[in-house]
Design an enzyme around this catalytic site. Structure first.
Site, PDB file in Angstrom:
ATOM      1  N   GLU A  94      36.953 100.219  14.818  1.00 26.42           N
ATOM      2  CA  GLU A  94      37.188 100.866  16.101  1.00 26.42           C
ATOM      3  C   GLU A  94      37.285 102.389  16.012  1.00 26.42           C
ATOM      4  OE1 GLU A  94      37.074  99.556  18.978  1.00 26.42           O
ATOM      5  OE2 GLU A  94      37.175  97.409  18.569  1.00 26.42           O
ATOM      6  N   SER A 365      66.695  53.198  36.630  1.00 25.25           N
ATOM      7  CA  SER A 365      68.049  52.753  36.286  1.00 25.25           C
ATOM      8  C   SER A 365      68.978  53.888  35.863  1.00 25.25           C
ATOM      9  CB  SER A 365      67.989  51.711  35.167  1.00 25.25           C
ATOM     10  OG  SER A 365      67.363  50.536  35.625  1.00 25.25           O
TER      11      SER A 365
END
Length: 688
Positions: A94, A365
């Site tokens: 870069e 339940s």
């Protein structure tokens, strides 16, 4: 002669004027440039988005996340926490002159202009890392002269105000690596499941190539492109002397171990909780979305980082990432009402819906303890109340309607008491109970315990047919675990502005008594049986090394485990988003998640028994007759009752019944003796 003698002075005068003008222009340029540089140095840069975004703090004051419109949460790392190989690879590809230029690579720019002129397009760019950082932090990516001018200004300011290492560190923490990963730490964890500090040469060069085109060079999308880019970077590094040709060749051949795409992003902490807090702040505290994202607020929450980590680990361990099966876990401290952990799903990256708040799932339940608390507190029933577990047709609504429940697997136990019914999750007993005390009383009890979802006052309510969210279930069970007192469910403790001024502070929690402590304690003792032999939670009992009470729940589409210790009330749900039926093995995933979370979350907390309140009586009874045991009874069990509801008659099955074999003081157990009995159980849990 005269003409020749007068020309030289005129020529010299013109040169002097030109020189003075040029000198003045140079001085003006220097002064202007100096003034501009001085102005830029003094002028503040625009605030970086993460600096103005509101921050979310956990219960220990650590930053948990930031509020963003895109849901991203960055965790910056220091330059020393990034692999030097990644840094070298990034600079090589870069900006290899990064440490030499002052923000602009003039030679590179000239070279790019020549190439573009030759090719007739803008294929070459020469942006330095500083320019890229300025663009990523403050600007859009539109190609206009105005944007380029601003970029140049911000680049100069960055170079003036920060060192090269600071600029490089900011760049690596903000650059986009594709698939939602911003910053090298997020990218490293997403692609390779490791910290950026641990990246090797092959991994570093693979990641360094992605920012140039996050989609085009993504190894997930285009592996060929990614490998070509990696080879280029390795060649450049070798030419620069960063690595040898041999090392470059080995890196090219290395078989990289990528994480499967879409796997959970472990970098983002508690993302479902973060979204929950956002909604609370906006809807309940009337803080605007703009304030959250750009107001620099500090939001302090109740979340415990260790418990949250335990919750996420338990979910990761038990849930199959390749399946569509979803889950939720929410845990509350019964003593304060503070939410300590929240997991809204198994993978936030692929599904942002918070199932912990879903009010569309039937608890099955796991709802029964709420009904049994209503029954016990009414004193119409005790733990010894008996119903016949057999196929039964129930009539209700003045005999205009009927309801015929079934037990799981059509297994019926005959005459059983409440303890046995809770442990075995018997449906027939549950419906008998709601028919006895009334469905309206059960709905009222649920509402008092913190369940806001609408409930149908029908017999099937006993079996959890009305949808309730996991958060509501955890809050309701917290009432049982807190001796019948309901604490307000709390997630936000305090909000301050960027200057530390308090904008909101949660009131000191004040409990509301829902039922008398004795009723809550009796139910707790009955619910502990769920984890004992024959109970539906027995398969995970060996994992938990402390007293715990709870209840499982299963419907065709949902699996639940809701339970509590003195310190935590936790609800776990599993199921499919589309409501499709779950297999038995899928429904059973909830209990191991609950057990593993509870044990890990409390690993540094000594086991505690549930405190015994006043108004409780424990007596030995004969399990066959349900009456007080005598010395002649071959079996006796310790049962707990609300004072005044315990049996008063002695068992006659093994004697004449003329006189009890033990007196009243022998059959009743004082709290100290019960504590000793409970501690024996704790030792047993600990040694399992």
């Amino acid at each position: 002669m005269t003409r020749e003698s007068t020309n030289p002075p005129k020529r010299k005068g013109r040169f002097r004027r030109l020189f003075r003008l040029l000198a003045a222009l140079i001085i003006l340029f220097v002064l202007t440039t100096g003034a501009l540089l001085g102005y830029l140095y003094q002028k503040d840069l625009p605030p970086i988005s993460d600096d103005v975004r509101s921050k979310l703090f956990d219960s220990r004051g650590n930053i948990l996340a930031t509020f963003t419109s895109d849901g991203r949460s960055r965790e910056p790392v220091k330059l020393s926490q990034i692999s030097p190989l990644l840094i070298e690879a990034t600079l090589a590809v870069e900006d290899r002159k990064f440490y030499e230029h002052s923000g602009f690579d003039l030679k590179g720019m000239a070279r790019a202009v020549l190439v573009n002129l030759e090719e007739g397009n803008r294929s070459q760019g020469a942006s330095t890392l500083t320019q890229q950082l300025a663009r990523n932090l403050y600007l859009s990516h539109e190609k206009t002269w105005t944007r380029k001018a601003k970029e140049a200004v911000y680049t100069m300011q960055l170079e003036m105000k920060y060192s090269k290492d600071e600029i490089l560190n900011m760049y690596l923490n903000n650059i986009y690596y594709g698939h939602g990963a911003y910053g090298i730490e997020a990218a490293s964890r997403m692609y390779f499941g490791k910290s950026a500090a641990d990246l090797d040469l092959a991994e570093s060069t693979m990641l360094a190539g992605i920012p140039k085109g996050p989609t085009y060079y993504s190894p997930y999308n285009h592996m060929d492109n990614a490998k070509k880019r990696q080879r280029i970077i390795l060649t450049v590094m070798a030419n620069l002397g960063n690595i040898t040709q041999e090392e470059a060749g080995q890196a090219v051949q290395e078989n990289l171990n990528f994480k499967p795409q879409g796997q959970k992003d472990t970098l983002v902490a508690a993302p479902y909780f973060r979204d929950y807090i956002r909604n609370l702040a906006i809807e309940s505290l009337h803080i605007s979305n703009d304030e959250l994202e750009q107001g620099g607020l500090n939001v302090y929450t109740t979340l415990d980082p260790d418990m949250q980590h335990a919750a996420e680990n338990a979910v990761d361990k038990e849930m199959d990432q390749t399946s569509d099966l979803e889950t939720a876990l929410v845990s509350i401290d019964p003593r304060t009402g503070y939410i300590k952990a929240m997991v809204g799903g198994k993978n936030y990256r692929t599904n942002q819906y918070n199932h912990a708040l879903a009010t569309t799932r039937q608890p099955g339940s796991s709802f029964k303890p709420i009904m049994y608390l209503a029954a016990l507190s009414s004193k119409e029933m005790t733990g010894l109340s008996v119903f016949n577990s057999q196929p039964t047709m129930f009539h209700y609504d003045n005999n205009r309607k009927t309801y015929q429940p079934r037990n799981f697997g059509d297994k019926y136990l005959g005459e059983i008491n409440m303890r046995q019914a809770i442990a075995a999750s018997d449906n027939i007993y549950a419906v008998n109970t709601i028919m006895k005390i009334g469905a309206d009383k059960v709905s009222e009890m649920a509402a008092k315990m913190g369940i806001d979802s609408p409930l149908q006052s029908v017999p099937s309510l006993a079996l959890g047919t009305s949808p309730i969210s996991p958060l509501e279930m955890a809050a309701a069970f917290a009432v049982i675990g807190n001796s019948g007192q309901k604490m307000p469910t709390t997630a936000i403790l305090k909000i301050t502005d960027s200057n530390g001024m308090v904008l909101y502070e949660a009131p000191q929690p004040k409990g509301v008594t829902v039922v008398e402590p004795a009723a809550a304690y009796v139910l707790t003792r009955l619910m502990e049986g769920v984890f004992e032999t024959g109970g539906t939670g027995n398969r995970v009992a060996s994992i938990i090394k402390r007293p715990v009470a709870g209840k499982t729940g299963t419907t065709d589409t949902d699996g639940w485990m809701v339970g509590f210790t003195p310190e935590l009330s936790t609800a776990v749900w599993v199921g499919y988003d589309k409501g499709r039926d779950i297999a038995t093995t899928d429904g059973r995933r909830a209990a191991p998640i609950f057990a593993q979370f509870t044990e890990k979350a409390l690993e540094n907390v000594p086991p505690k028994i549930f405190p015994i309140p006043d108004g409780v009586v424990s007596v030995y009874v004969n399990p066959q007759s349900g009456k007080l045991a005598t010395a002649a009874c071959p079996d006796k069990e310790l049962e707990t009752f609300i004072s005044g509801t315990e049996p008063t008659e002695y068992c006659e099955l093994h004697g004449t019944g003329a006189a009890p074999a033990v007196d009243d003081t022998q059959s009743k157990v004082n709290p100290a003796e019960e504590n000793r009995s409970l501690w024996k159980n704790i030792k047993r849990w600990w040694l399992n």
